[in-house]
Motif scaffolding. Structure first.
Motif, PDB file in Angstrom:
ATOM      1  N   GLY A   1     -61.485  77.964 -60.493  1.00  0.00           N
ATOM      2  CA  GLY A   1     -61.472  76.702 -59.767  1.00  0.00           C
ATOM      3  C   GLY A   1     -61.145  76.931 -58.308  1.00  0.00           C
ATOM      4  N   VAL A   2     -61.400  75.906 -57.523  1.00  0.00           N
ATOM      5  CA  VAL A   2     -60.991  75.889 -56.121  1.00  0.00           C
ATOM      6  C   VAL A   2     -60.102  74.660 -55.939  1.00  0.00           C
ATOM      7  N   TRP A   3     -59.194  74.740 -54.963  1.00  0.00           N
ATOM      8  CA  TRP A   3     -58.254  73.638 -54.818  1.00  0.00           C
ATOM      9  C   TRP A   3     -57.979  73.329 -53.359  1.00  0.00           C
ATOM     10  N   ILE A   4     -57.484  72.118 -53.157  1.00  0.00           N
ATOM     11  CA  ILE A   4     -57.054  71.647 -51.850  1.00  0.00           C
ATOM     12  C   ILE A   4     -55.546  71.432 -51.949  1.00  0.00           C
ATOM     13  N   PRO A   5     -54.742  72.347 -51.378  1.00  0.00           N
ATOM     14  CA  PRO A   5     -53.297  72.140 -51.397  1.00  0.00           C
ATOM     15  C   PRO A   5     -52.914  71.055 -50.387  1.00  0.00           C
ATOM     16  N   LEU A   6     -52.100  70.088 -50.824  1.00  0.00           N
ATOM     17  CA  LEU A   6     -51.768  68.947 -49.976  1.00  0.00           C
ATOM     18  C   LEU A   6     -50.268  68.767 -49.742  1.00  0.00           C
ATOM     19  N   GLY A   7     -49.463  69.747 -50.132  1.00  0.00           N
ATOM     20  CA  GLY A   7     -48.033  69.675 -49.861  1.00  0.00           C
ATOM     21  C   GLY A   7     -47.398  68.435 -50.457  1.00  0.00           C
ATOM     22  N   ASP A   8     -46.657  67.704 -49.629  1.00  0.00           N
ATOM     23  CA  ASP A   8     -45.962  66.511 -50.125  1.00  0.00           C
ATOM     24  C   ASP A   8     -46.739  65.224 -49.854  1.00  0.00           C
ATOM     25  N   TYR A   9     -48.042  65.348 -49.536  1.00  0.00           N
ATOM     26  CA  TYR A   9     -48.880  64.179 -49.306  1.00  0.00           C
ATOM     27  C   TYR A   9     -48.888  63.304 -50.555  1.00  0.00           C
ATOM     28  N   SER A  10     -48.794  62.007 -50.383  1.00  0.00           N
ATOM     29  CA  SER A  10     -48.766  61.094 -51.522  1.00  0.00           C
ATOM     30  C   SER A  10     -49.965  60.161 -51.528  1.00  0.00           C
ATOM     31  N   PHE A  11     -50.641  60.100 -52.667  1.00  0.00           N
ATOM     32  CA  PHE A  11     -51.709  59.125 -52.877  1.00  0.00           C
ATOM     33  C   PHE A  11     -51.156  57.840 -53.477  1.00  0.00           C
ATOM     34  N   GLY A  12     -49.866  57.842 -53.825  1.00  0.00           N
ATOM     35  CA  GLY A  12     -49.241  56.656 -54.388  1.00  0.00           C
ATOM     36  C   GLY A  12     -49.687  56.326 -55.797  1.00  0.00           C
ATOM     37  N   VAL A  13     -50.083  57.341 -56.560  1.00  0.00           N
ATOM     38  CA  VAL A  13     -50.524  57.121 -57.936  1.00  0.00           C
ATOM     39  C   VAL A  13     -49.682  57.960 -58.888  1.00  0.00           C
ATOM     40  N   ASP A  14     -49.721  57.587 -60.144  1.00  0.00           N
ATOM     41  CA  ASP A  14     -49.055  58.332 -61.202  1.00  0.00           C
ATOM     42  C   ASP A  14     -50.140  58.908 -62.113  1.00  0.00           C
ATOM     43  N   TYR A  15     -49.754  59.387 -63.262  1.00  0.00           N
ATOM     44  CA  TYR A  15     -50.722  59.955 -64.189  1.00  0.00           C
ATOM     45  C   TYR A  15     -51.631  58.887 -64.789  1.00  0.00           C
ATOM     46  N   GLU A  16     -52.921  59.185 -64.845  1.00  0.00           N
ATOM     47  CA  GLU A  16     -53.909  58.405 -65.583  1.00  0.00           C
ATOM     48  C   GLU A  16     -55.090  59.330 -65.836  1.00  0.00           C
ATOM     49  N   ASN A  17     -55.609  59.313 -67.027  1.00  0.00           N
ATOM     50  CA  ASN A  17     -56.736  60.169 -67.398  1.00  0.00           C
ATOM     51  C   ASN A  17     -56.455  61.628 -67.063  1.00  0.00           C
ATOM     52  N   HIS A  18     -55.239  62.074 -67.298  1.00  0.00           N
ATOM     53  CA  HIS A  18     -54.826  63.416 -66.893  1.00  0.00           C
ATOM     54  C   HIS A  18     -55.177  64.470 -67.949  1.00  0.00           C
ATOM     55  N   THR A  19     -55.438  65.652 -67.431  1.00  0.00           N
ATOM     56  CA  THR A  19     -55.815  66.783 -68.272  1.00  0.00           C
ATOM     57  C   THR A  19     -55.318  68.071 -67.638  1.00  0.00           C
TER      58      THR A  19
ATOM     59  N   ILE B   1     -60.705  56.427 -52.504  1.00  0.00           N
ATOM     60  CA  ILE B   1     -61.730  55.690 -51.758  1.00  0.00           C
ATOM     61  C   ILE B   1     -61.182  55.206 -50.421  1.00  0.00           C
ATOM     62  N   GLU B   2     -59.921  54.782 -50.395  1.00  0.00           N
ATOM     63  CA  GLU B   2     -59.283  54.332 -49.151  1.00  0.00           C
ATOM     64  C   GLU B   2     -59.234  55.433 -48.096  1.00  0.00           C
ATOM     65  N   ARG B   3     -59.310  56.684 -48.520  1.00  0.00           N
ATOM     66  CA  ARG B   3     -59.164  57.815 -47.609  1.00  0.00           C
ATOM     67  C   ARG B   3     -60.495  58.473 -47.240  1.00  0.00           C
ATOM     68  N   LEU B   4     -61.612  57.863 -47.654  1.00  0.00           N
ATOM     69  CA  LEU B   4     -62.926  58.426 -47.336  1.00  0.00           C
ATOM     70  C   LEU B   4     -63.321  58.121 -45.901  1.00  0.00           C
ATOM     71  N   PRO B   5     -64.022  59.005 -45.223  1.00  0.00           N
ATOM     72  CA  PRO B   5     -64.360  60.357 -45.689  1.00  0.00           C
ATOM     73  C   PRO B   5     -63.106  61.230 -45.735  1.00  0.00           C
ATOM     74  N   PHE B   6     -63.043  62.076 -46.742  1.00  0.00           N
ATOM     75  CA  PHE B   6     -61.906  62.976 -46.925  1.00  0.00           C
ATOM     76  C   PHE B   6     -62.381  64.384 -46.581  1.00  0.00           C
ATOM     77  N   VAL B   7     -61.756  64.989 -45.596  1.00  0.00           N
ATOM     78  CA  VAL B   7     -62.181  66.293 -45.097  1.00  0.00           C
ATOM     79  C   VAL B   7     -61.018  67.277 -45.204  1.00  0.00           C
ATOM     80  N   SER B   8     -61.299  68.457 -45.730  1.00  0.00           N
ATOM     81  CA  SER B   8     -60.267  69.475 -45.865  1.00  0.00           C
ATOM     82  C   SER B   8     -60.935  70.842 -46.038  1.00  0.00           C
ATOM     83  N   LYS B   9     -60.215  71.754 -46.661  1.00  0.00           N
ATOM     84  CA  LYS B   9     -60.743  73.064 -47.029  1.00  0.00           C
ATOM     85  C   LYS B   9     -60.336  73.353 -48.457  1.00  0.00           C
TER      86      LYS B   9
END
Length: 138
Positions: A48-66, A30-38
């Motif tokens: 699936g489709v994905w957005i590769p983000l390299g070493d970008y960090s959202f500062g989060v760990d695992y939660e509700n992971h699948t 939410i802090e990063r909205l609007p979020f624009v990429s490809k």
């Protein structure tokens, strides 16, 4: 109720945050909205489709992971053994990278136009990268 509008290629989707299950991931995004990429088609994970983000960090760990997001579920892999990425499942997915199976935080679920997801997948597969924009609904 929708939290987001997601425009991917020529398609528009309504979506909701999974705040109860992934509060830290939702807050970081939410802090990063609007979020624009490809988005590009996944390499190892299936439909699936994905957005590769390299070493970008959202500062989060695992939660509700699948490792198996359902069509219309969006997951965030926070990085570690592979690069940071966001993945949107449009069909069967077993989330993986060249190092093997991964798990990502399910933090957004699409709530409209799910029938358009396979079209988005085919478009990314055969026509290449598609623009994507995540916007908060006011």
């Amino acid at each position: 109720m929708s939290d987001l509008k997601i425009i991917a290629g020529p398609f528009t989707f309504d979506a909701r945050f999974e705040r109860a299950a992934a509060p830290k991931t939702c807050a970081a995004f939410i802090e990063r909205l609007p979020f624009v990429s490809k988005v590009v088609h996944v390499r190892w994970s299936g439909e699936g489709v994905w957005i590769p983000l390299g070493d970008y960090s959202f500062g989060v760990d695992y939660e509700n992971h699948t490792s198996f997001p359902a069509p219309g579920q969006i997951i965030l892999y926070p990085g570690g053994i592979s690069e940071t990425e966001i993945l949107l499942a449009y069909g069967g997915v077993r989330f993986a990278s060249k190092v093997g199976q991964l798990a990502g935080n399910h933090f957004i679920t699409l709530t409209s136009n799910l029938d358009k997801l396979p079209e988005l997948g085919r478009l990314a597969l055969w026509e290449g990268a598609q623009p994507i924009r995540f916007e908060a609904v006011q």
